[in-house]
Design an enzyme around this catalytic site. Sequence first.
Site, mmCIF file in Angstrom:
data_model
loop_
_atom_site.group_PDB
_atom_site.id
_atom_site.type_symbol
_atom_site.label_atom_id
_atom_site.label_comp_id
_atom_site.label_asym_id
_atom_site.label_seq_id
_atom_site.Cartn_x
_atom_site.Cartn_y
_atom_site.Cartn_z
ATOM 1 N N LYS A 210 83.278 125.547 21.990
ATOM 2 C CA LYS A 210 83.737 124.326 21.319
ATOM 3 C C LYS A 210 82.788 124.051 20.163
ATOM 4 O O LYS A 210 81.581 123.883 20.361
ATOM 5 C CB LYS A 210 83.730 123.167 22.310
ATOM 6 C CG LYS A 210 84.313 121.884 21.736
ATOM 7 C CD LYS A 210 84.330 120.812 22.809
ATOM 8 C CE LYS A 210 84.921 119.519 22.273
ATOM 9 N NZ LYS A 210 84.821 118.450 23.282
ATOM 10 N N LYS A 263 87.960 126.081 20.713
ATOM 11 C CA LYS A 263 88.426 124.872 20.034
ATOM 12 C C LYS A 263 87.547 124.634 18.829
ATOM 13 O O LYS A 263 86.327 124.706 18.978
ATOM 14 C CB LYS A 263 88.338 123.686 21.012
ATOM 15 C CG LYS A 263 88.848 122.373 20.440
ATOM 16 C CD LYS A 263 88.739 121.246 21.478
ATOM 17 C CE LYS A 263 89.296 119.953 20.905
ATOM 18 N NZ LYS A 263 89.184 118.825 21.826
HETATM 19 ZN ZN LIG Z 1 82.443 114.887 24.981
#
Ligand SMILES: [Zn+2]
Length: 341
Positions: A210, A263
């Site tokens: 992420k 992501k």
């Molecule tokens: Zn968070």
Amino acid sequence: MRLRVTPHEERGEDLPVPSQRPRRLRRTAAMRGLVAEHSVRVQNLVEPMFVVPGSDIRNEIATMPSVYHQSVDRLVEDAKRAAGLGIPAVLLFGIPEHKDDRASGLADPQGPVQRAIRALKRDVPDLLVMADLCACEYTSHGHCGLLSGDDTIDNDRTLRLLAEGALSYAEAGVDVVAPSDMMDGRVRAVRHELDRHGHIDTAILSYAVKYASAFYGPFREAVASAPAFGDRRTHQMDPPNAREAVKEALLDVAEGADVVMVKPALAYLDVVWRVREAVNVPVAVYSTSGEYAMMKAAAANGWLDEPRAMDELLVSCKRAGADVIVTYFARAFADKLAKAR
Ligand SMILES: [Zn+2]
């Protein structure tokens, strides 16, 4: 000096004809469909949903048209419609009544996420229910973990909080826990806690890769989780790094992740590809609120053909190697396919 090019007619010769003609396979829609290398199936899509306390609430999020804050009762009705279109899974995010510096709402059995999990598993039992696991929706300071005295995130104390949150989701009946906090060692901590309490079938989809990205902007508005100070660069990944993404993904697989996720999507499809090549578990990709918002805004201005742009976005994720796509376009895509039938 400019070269004077003699037209081929004057030279009395023809240009060589192409020896290969790839255009033959693009001649008609049937031909293009026949040889398409990738396709998006509704069965691969996950729809994110935002649950708020209260009842009979369904408010559209200003920066994310067709995405709503919903109370449990309305969310269940909405989820039934999603399931009716063949969408197999939803990913829940909660907006709690109260926030505090200990994120005590995260593991509250009466929290909006836990209540939504129970209601969905009761009323839409075939729908897979996933729940995002992070402290930032629950902390008054908006950070993804517990803070230590110097206002940095205390990684290891946060693991206990995450494990408790995961257990509360599992006790409510969640199918998949999705830790998104990017703390080190959290997949192992969550797996351990789930197993210790007999939740051996509760799966973990980890946000293994992420990035600290600008493409989360509208989401932060949606869950009111923008950090009160500082940012997330000390735990989320640095955008220039891709080799490190493989390391993060492999660590999470080793710790017990059943699915690993990258992501955002669009600016990181090369990373999806690298992770796909490196792991032997399903790879998910999260097409973010920012990706959705910029497409919706451009389409609203007439600058972009939205249905075609949506198809391209989704198939690019598949082409990059993603098995599962978390997308705010899930409903629109499923709807479009249903109408085309
Ligand atoms: Zn968070």
